[in-house]
Design an enzyme around this catalytic site. Structure first.
Site, PDB file in Angstrom:
ATOM      1  CB  SER A 101      -0.974  -0.054   1.187  1.00 50.19           C
ATOM      2  OG  SER A 101      -2.010   0.884   1.042  1.00 50.19           O
ATOM      3  CG  HIS A 154      -5.326  -1.327  -1.823  1.00 54.83           C
ATOM      4  ND1 HIS A 154      -4.965  -2.469  -1.141  1.00 54.83           N
ATOM      5  CD2 HIS A 154      -4.745  -0.278  -1.162  1.00 54.83           C
ATOM      6  CE1 HIS A 154      -4.210  -2.129  -0.095  1.00 54.83           C
ATOM      7  NE2 HIS A 154      -4.055  -0.819  -0.095  1.00 54.83           N
TER       8      HIS A 154
END
Length: 238
Positions: free
Chosen positions: A129, A164
């Protein structure tokens, strides 16, 4: 004269903080330069969240490695010790959280320069991330609340990164819009479960722990849109 080691970076769409099987973390350790690597977790993006640190130590304490943590909100090391510590690591593993805050804190403490130096010395840099976003020239982020582009990063990986890609609503269209408009350069988008290894800026391996997960190359098409090319990563055993 000894040649400089290649610059190696790994983008992770999972790991100890999201997965129980440990496949992506084992894949990372398999690319370390030492049989028993020194692995440093950098939890800056989460504000050095204690639960995140504990989860890392639990996961990597059971592996064949020497696991340590670099806190910066309660920093303990002076500049010479901080440099020596980071340059001695075989793997630096950066956690998720707020990408913009991570970059600001790193620059205040000079960690951005030290990580670039460590990478130049053969340390594998990786993360999930925000810990994937930070290595590129720019990234797609929710650091400011709504999904948007961040035209800022360490620039160790050319282009941009979007994590994501398959799991958060709005990621795909928002990232493609940023690339199409030139707000972000062409780059790489990761579905959750994917790992991508780059050597001297070039993709050298892509793997996945999740069926149907992909790595994508996203580029402007020159007509106000984008070209998205899906790459099928190699499934990790187990």
């Amino acid at each position: 004269m000894t040649a400089a080691p290649p610059l190696r970076l790994a983008l992770l769409g999972g790991g100890f903080s999201t997965d129980e099987d440990g496949l992506l973390d084992d894949w990372v350790l398999g690319h370390a330069r030492a049989a028993r690597p020194r692995v440093c977790f950098v939890p800056t993006a989460s504000g050095d969240a204690p639960a995140y640190v504990e989860r890392f130590l639990d996961a990597f304490g059971r592996r064949r490695c020497e696991a340590t943590v670099l806190p910066l909100f309660r920093r303990e090391l002076a500049d010479p010790e901080l440099r020596a510590f980071l340059l001695a690591q075989d793997v630096v593993y950066v956690g998720g959280g707020n990408t913009a805050n991570l970059l600001a804190v790193w620059r205040t403490h000079g960690v951005d320069r030290l990580l670039a130096e460590a990478c130049g010395g053969g340390t594998l840099l990786c993360g999930i991330s925000a810990g994937a976003n930070c290595w590129a020239e720019g990234s797609h982020t929710d650091s400011f609340g709504p999904l948007t582009f961040l035209a800022d990063g360490l620039g160790l990986l050319p282009g941009s990164v979007c994590p994501h890609y398959d799991s958060e609503p709005g990621r795909r269209p928002s990232y493609r819009e940023a690339v199409a408009s030139g707000a972000l350069p062409a780059g790489w988008a990761l579905d959750d479960g994917v790992g991508a290894l780059f050597t001297d800026g070039e993709l050298t391996e892509a793997v996945t722990r999740a069926p149907d997960a992909h790595l994508y190359r996203v580029e402007p098409d020159g007509r106000g849109g984008t070209v998205e090319r899906a790459l099928a990563p190699r499934p990790l055993p187990g």
